[in-house]
Design a protein around this motif. Structure first.
Motif, PDB file in Angstrom:
ATOM      1  N   LEU A   1      -4.517   6.666   3.273  1.00  0.00           N
ATOM      2  CA  LEU A   1      -3.205   6.063   3.054  1.00  0.00           C
ATOM      3  C   LEU A   1      -3.208   5.332   1.722  1.00  0.00           C
ATOM      4  O   LEU A   1      -4.120   4.540   1.436  1.00  0.00           O
ATOM      5  CB  LEU A   1      -2.871   5.063   4.160  1.00  0.00           C
ATOM      6  CG  LEU A   1      -2.569   5.609   5.553  1.00  0.00           C
ATOM      7  CD1 LEU A   1      -2.488   4.449   6.550  1.00  0.00           C
ATOM      8  CD2 LEU A   1      -1.263   6.388   5.558  1.00  0.00           C
TER       9      LEU A   1
ATOM     10  N   LEU B   1      -0.962   2.726  -0.352  1.00  0.00           N
ATOM     11  CA  LEU B   1       0.112   1.766  -0.109  1.00  0.00           C
ATOM     12  C   LEU B   1       0.520   1.094  -1.407  1.00  0.00           C
ATOM     13  O   LEU B   1      -0.347   0.776  -2.245  1.00  0.00           O
ATOM     14  CB  LEU B   1      -0.344   0.708   0.892  1.00  0.00           C
ATOM     15  CG  LEU B   1      -0.987   1.233   2.185  1.00  0.00           C
ATOM     16  CD1 LEU B   1      -1.542   0.073   3.000  1.00  0.00           C
ATOM     17  CD2 LEU B   1       0.020   2.037   2.994  1.00  0.00           C
TER      18      LEU B   1
ATOM     19  N   ARG C   1       6.226  -7.520   1.287  1.00  0.00           N
ATOM     20  CA  ARG C   1       5.660  -6.175   1.422  1.00  0.00           C
ATOM     21  C   ARG C   1       4.535  -6.172   2.458  1.00  0.00           C
ATOM     22  O   ARG C   1       4.426  -5.253   3.273  1.00  0.00           O
ATOM     23  CB  ARG C   1       5.119  -5.689   0.081  1.00  0.00           C
ATOM     24  CG  ARG C   1       6.194  -5.339  -0.938  1.00  0.00           C
ATOM     25  CD  ARG C   1       5.559  -4.845  -2.230  1.00  0.00           C
ATOM     26  NE  ARG C   1       6.568  -4.515  -3.208  1.00  0.00           N
ATOM     27  CZ  ARG C   1       7.166  -3.331  -3.297  1.00  0.00           C
ATOM     28  NH1 ARG C   1       6.801  -2.358  -2.479  1.00  0.00           N
ATOM     29  NH2 ARG C   1       8.083  -3.101  -4.208  1.00  0.00           N
TER      30      ARG C   1
ATOM     31  N   TRP D   1       4.442  -4.060   6.059  1.00  0.00           N
ATOM     32  CA  TRP D   1       3.376  -3.138   6.440  1.00  0.00           C
ATOM     33  C   TRP D   1       2.776  -3.544   7.787  1.00  0.00           C
ATOM     34  O   TRP D   1       2.442  -2.690   8.612  1.00  0.00           O
ATOM     35  CB  TRP D   1       2.304  -3.083   5.356  1.00  0.00           C
ATOM     36  CG  TRP D   1       1.147  -2.191   5.699  1.00  0.00           C
ATOM     37  CD1 TRP D   1      -0.173  -2.521   5.740  1.00  0.00           C
ATOM     38  CD2 TRP D   1       1.210  -0.800   6.061  1.00  0.00           C
ATOM     39  NE1 TRP D   1      -0.934  -1.448   6.107  1.00  0.00           N
ATOM     40  CE2 TRP D   1      -0.116  -0.373   6.308  1.00  0.00           C
ATOM     41  CE3 TRP D   1       2.243   0.106   6.215  1.00  0.00           C
ATOM     42  CZ2 TRP D   1      -0.436   0.920   6.703  1.00  0.00           C
ATOM     43  CZ3 TRP D   1       1.931   1.400   6.597  1.00  0.00           C
ATOM     44  CH2 TRP D   1       0.616   1.806   6.838  1.00  0.00           C
TER      45      TRP D   1
ATOM     46  N   SER E   1      -7.305   2.949   3.860  1.00  0.00           N
ATOM     47  CA  SER E   1      -6.178   2.445   3.082  1.00  0.00           C
ATOM     48  C   SER E   1      -6.625   2.096   1.667  1.00  0.00           C
ATOM     49  O   SER E   1      -7.694   1.497   1.474  1.00  0.00           O
ATOM     50  CB  SER E   1      -5.580   1.197   3.746  1.00  0.00           C
ATOM     51  OG  SER E   1      -5.055   1.506   5.017  1.00  0.00           O
TER      52      SER E   1
ATOM     53  N   ILE F   1      -5.055   0.542  -2.204  1.00  0.00           N
ATOM     54  CA  ILE F   1      -3.966  -0.193  -2.847  1.00  0.00           C
ATOM     55  C   ILE F   1      -4.161  -0.107  -4.359  1.00  0.00           C
ATOM     56  O   ILE F   1      -4.916  -0.891  -4.943  1.00  0.00           O
ATOM     57  CB  ILE F   1      -3.939  -1.662  -2.375  1.00  0.00           C
ATOM     58  CG1 ILE F   1      -3.831  -1.726  -0.844  1.00  0.00           C
ATOM     59  CG2 ILE F   1      -2.782  -2.413  -3.025  1.00  0.00           C
ATOM     60  CD1 ILE F   1      -3.918  -3.133  -0.287  1.00  0.00           C
TER      61      ILE F   1
ATOM     62  N   LEU G   1       2.830   6.013   0.623  1.00  0.00           N
ATOM     63  CA  LEU G   1       4.032   5.336   1.100  1.00  0.00           C
ATOM     64  C   LEU G   1       4.659   4.530  -0.032  1.00  0.00           C
ATOM     65  O   LEU G   1       3.952   3.822  -0.761  1.00  0.00           O
ATOM     66  CB  LEU G   1       3.703   4.428   2.281  1.00  0.00           C
ATOM     67  CG  LEU G   1       3.233   5.164   3.549  1.00  0.00           C
ATOM     68  CD1 LEU G   1       2.841   4.167   4.630  1.00  0.00           C
ATOM     69  CD2 LEU G   1       4.313   6.108   4.063  1.00  0.00           C
TER      70      LEU G   1
END
Length: 376
Positions: A276, A278, A286, A290, A308, A310, A347
Motif C-alpha cells: 500500500l 499512502l 489525513r 486513514w 505500507s 509513505i 491511494l
C-alpha cells in the motif's frame, strides 16, 4: 526473450522518469529504500518560532542543484526537462505521431508571478519551453493540460488508459509537476497552518518533483519485444463530501469504496499480502481518515498483512506529482524484488474530496540481477 502475458483490463507501464530531491528515478527509489533524506532549510521562506518569537527557516525537500537559483516558470522547466530526459533514457523511441501528452500541474500555478499570469498562461509557456529544450514536438491536438492537483493526475491516467484501450493512440505520456518550496507557495500554506514548523509538528514538509510515465497497450509493447515495468489497472475514484476544503473531517467512507473496488477489479481482495502506498504527509486529518478507513475496511478486504509505504517521508509533500511518484516507487519495488506480494495499491486523497485508488500488478517474468555494488 520470454514475453510477459498481458493482464486483462490493464495497460503497460513501459517507461518512467523523475526529478526529485533524491535525484532521478532509479537513484531516488534506491535512496528512499535506504532511508536517505535530503531535507534542507528553505532560507527564502522563514517562519516564526512560537517559543523564541524569532524567524527560522522552514525545512523542505528541494531538488538541490537542479533548481537552485530558479523560480517560477524556470523552476518548473528545470524539473520537467530532467524528468523527460530520465524517461527518454529508457524509452528512446517515442512514437510522436501516435502519442498523447498529458501535463498535470497545480491550479494555483500563477501565485506570485510578476506580471501576474494565469495558471493556463504558465502551462502554455511551459509546453513551449519543453518543446524548445527537449526537441520533442507533440501535435497540438495531442496535448492535454490539467490544473486539478492530485485529482488531475489521476484523471490523466484514467483518460490515458481509456484512449489506449479504445485505440485512439499507441502511447500516452503523463507528466506531473509541482513545487511547493518557493515563497509564493509556502506563505499561504503557513497562513493556513499546514506546514511543519517548530510550534506546529502536525504539518507537512514542502517538496518538489516532476514524474513522467509512458503508458502503452500490451500489443504495441510486445511487437518491440519489450516487457512492461508493471501492469496498470484503470483508476477507481470516489468523492468524499467531508474533506479539507469543506472544513469537515473525512470519515474514510470514500477511501474504503475506492480501496474495495480497486482490490476487486484486480481480483486481489482476498490476497494476504501486497503493498500500500499512502499519501499521508504529517497532517492530522489525513492520518485520522486513514485510521477510519482501516476500521471500516476490516470486514470487506484483507489488507492487514499488506506493507505500507509513505513517500512523503522521503520526498516531502509533492502535491500534483505525488500519485505518479508513488506509482514509480511501486514499480521499482517490483523490479528490485523487495515489494511484498504481486500487487501495489496507491491511494490518493485530494483536499477537494477526490479519492482514488490505482492498482499495479507485478510482471512475474521481470527480474533484475542484483549486484552488491549496485545503487539501483
Amino acid at each position: 526473450m520470454q514475453r510477459s502475458p498481458a493482464v486483462p483490463g490493464t495497460v503497460a507501464l513501459s517507461a518512467m522518469g523523475a526529478a526529485t530531491s533524491l535525484g532521478a528515478l532509479v537513484q531516488a527509489a534506491a535512496a528512499a529504500r535506504a532511508g536517505i533524506v535530503r531535507a534542507q532549510e528553505l532560507v527564502a521562506s522563514p517562519c516564526v518560532d512560537g517559543e523564541t518569537r524569532e524567524f527560522v527557516p522552514l525545512i523542505g525537500h528541494t531538488a538541490g542543484p537542479l533548481t537552485d537559483g530558479f523560480e517560477g516558470l524556470g523552476r518548473l522547466v528545470q524539473l520537467c526537462v530532467a524528468a523527460l530526459e530520465d524517461l527518454r533514457a529508457s524509452a528512446p523511441g517515442l512514437q510522436q505521431e501516435r502519442l498523447e501528452w498529458f501535463l498535470c500541474l497545480p491550479r494555483d500555478l500563477g501565485l506570485g508571478t510578476s506580471p501576474p499570469w494565469s495558471a493556463e498562461e504558465i502551462a502554455q509557456r511551459l509546453v513551449a519551453r519543453l518543446q524548445e529544450e527537449t526537441g520533442l514536438a507533440p501535435r497540438p491536438q495531442s496535448i492535454h493540460i490539467l490544473l486539478e492537483e492530485r485529482g488531475g493526475t489521476v484523471r490523466a491516467v484514467a483518460e490515458s488508459t481509456r484512449m489506449l484501450r479504445e485505440r485512439h493512440c499507441d502511447q500516452a505520456l503523463v507528466l506531473a509537476c509541482d513545487s511547493l518550496v518557493s515563497p509564493e507557495r509556502t506563505e499561504p500554506l503557513l497562513s493556513a497552518r499546514r506546514l511543519k514548523t517548530p510550534d506546529h509538528p502536525v504539518g507537512f514538509m514542502p517538496g518538489e518533483a516532476t514524474v513522467a510515465v509512458l503508458l502503452e497497450r500490451h500489443d504495441t509493447l510486445s511487437e518491440r519485444g519489450q516487457r512492461p515495468h508493471a501492469h496498470l489497472f484503470a483508476p477507481v475514484t470516489a468523492q468524499e463530501p467531508q474533506c479539507f476544503n469543506a472544513k469537515a473531517p473525512p470519515m474514510g467512507r470514500a477511501l474504503v469504496e475506492v480501496l474495495t473496488k480497486a482490490l476487486v477489479q484486480a481480483d486481489a481482495h482476498a490476497l494476504p499480502e501486497g503493498s500500500l502506498y499512502l499519501d499521508l504527509n504529517g497532517e492530522e486529518f489525513r492520518a485520522r481518515e486513514w485510521g477510519q478507513t482501516l476500521l471500516r475496511a476490516r470486514d470487506t478486504c484483507r489488507i492487514g498483512g499488506w506493507a505500507s509505504y509513505i513517500p512523503a517521508l522521503s520526498f516531502g509533500e509533492t502535491g500534483t506529482a505525488s500519485p505518479l511518484l508513488a506509482l514509480c516507487l511501486a514499480a521499482r519495488a517490483f523490479a528490485r524484488n523487495y515489494a511484498r506480494g504481486h500487487h501495489a495499491l496507491l491511494l490518493v486523497s485530494g483536499d477537494d474530496g477526490h479519492r482514488a485508488g490505482l492498482m499495479l500488478g507485478r510482471v512475474h517474468e521481470q527480474r533484475e540481477r542484483l549486484h552488491p555494488d549496485s545503487g539501483r
